[in-house]
Enzyme design. Structure first.
Site, PDB file in Angstrom:
ATOM      1  N   CYS A 154       0.826  -1.212   0.000  1.00 53.94           N
ATOM      2  CA  CYS A 154       0.000   0.000   0.000  1.00 53.94           C
ATOM      3  C   CYS A 154       0.858   1.259   0.000  1.00 53.94           C
ATOM      4  O   CYS A 154       0.521   2.252  -0.657  1.00 53.94           O
ATOM      5  CB  CYS A 154      -0.948   0.007   1.196  1.00 53.94           C
TER       6      CYS A 154
ATOM      7  N   HIS B  29      -2.250   0.804   7.304  1.00 57.41           N
ATOM      8  CA  HIS B  29      -2.561   0.782   5.874  1.00 57.41           C
ATOM      9  C   HIS B  29      -2.756   2.208   5.364  1.00 57.41           C
ATOM     10  O   HIS B  29      -3.272   3.074   6.086  1.00 57.41           O
ATOM     11  CB  HIS B  29      -3.844  -0.028   5.646  1.00 57.41           C
TER      12      HIS B  29
ATOM     13  N   ASP C 192      -8.369   2.382  -3.556  1.00 56.07           N
ATOM     14  CA  ASP C 192      -7.346   1.564  -2.913  1.00 56.07           C
ATOM     15  C   ASP C 192      -6.817   0.515  -3.892  1.00 56.07           C
ATOM     16  O   ASP C 192      -7.474  -0.489  -4.162  1.00 56.07           O
ATOM     17  CB  ASP C 192      -7.934   0.881  -1.679  1.00 56.07           C
TER      18      ASP C 192
END
Length: 261
Positions: A73, A111, A126
């Site tokens: 991420c 995250h 995302d």
């Protein structure tokens, strides 16, 4: 010399010429990115320390996007935010935490992902989560939303919001929890320190149990977490435990190359 290049980025994810600032283009960019670039937890080079705050975006673009090695991420959502911003989208950095990540670190910045404001609506974006999760941007609203056989909803949990998902025959489960508080990369300094300590203390065997990778295909996703192999296709889930080392190695190779179907 700068390496990051919008046209090269769009071409790499199969979206050459997709420069519009609208929800149709955003959906295309999001899904095609997930299909073209894998989540790959093994891409980060920590030989000279953990770099989340001061990440070299040009070097990361070369390895993660151009070479197709993927990333986590911190790499993928950071690059995607830059792409969207350069195309003219209004992007805000957000932080989230999974239950497992919170238990391990106690940090709510485990995250990173993004929010896009577009035509009066807000969308969760995302491309850096191993899955299973949303394949196209998710509208910030109370109603249940459906994508490729799966359903998603946002549920308030005290001061946080829980993103929940369920397949065709599975119950609601939490993907991660987050707030709408805008973040900046300096907020991840504590996460840097935590990862540095974890790496220094890690003397365990490299037996495949720490593998974490994922990729999206047209109507679903595949995730390999340790020895647990999960495929979601049109909302139907299949889970296997991989005990054979050769099969495990082959699955990792195929998933990262996109040759898993």
């Amino acid at each position: 010399m700068n390496v990051f290049d919008v046209e090269r980025y769009l071409d790499r994810i199969g979206c050459a010429g997709a420069t519009g600032v609208d929800i149709a283009t955003l959906r295309k960019l999001h899904k095609k990115h997930l299909m073209a670039i894998p989540y790959n937890g093994a891409t980060q080079d920590f030989s000279d320390g953990v770099r989340l705050v001061g990440l070299d975006e040009d070097a990361t673009f070369e390895s993660s996007v151009v070479q197709g090695r993927g990333g986590t991420c911190f790499q993928l959502n950071r690059l995607f935010a830059r792409l969207l911003t350069e195309l003219g989208y209004d992007v805000t950095l957000l932080a989230a935490s999974t239950a497992e990540g919170w238990e391990a670190s106690g940090l709510d910045v485990e995250h990173s992902f993004n929010r896009v404001a577009l035509d009066g609506d807000e969308w969760l974006v995302d491309v850096g989560y191993p899955g299973p999760s949303y394949i196209e941007p998710l509208l910030v609203r109370d109603a249940v939303q459906s994508q490729y056989g799966c359903q998603y909803r946002l549920v308030e949990r005290g001061s946080r919001i829980a993103l929940q998902r369920r397949g065709r025959v599975t119950r609601w489960s939490v993907v991660y929890t987050f707030t709408m508080q805008p973040r900046q990369w300096s907020d991840w300094k504590d996460m840097e320190d935590f990862l540095a300590q974890e790496i220094a203390a890690d003397t365990g065997p490299q037996d495949g149990t720490k593998i974490l990778c994922g990729r999206t295909f047209d109507n679903g996703q595949v995730v390999l977490k340790g020895r647990r192999h999960l495929t979601v296709r049109d909302g139907r889930e299949e889970i296997r435990t991989i005990t054979d080392d050769d099969e495990h190695e082959q699955l990792v190779s195929h998933l990262l190359s996109g040759e898993f179907e």
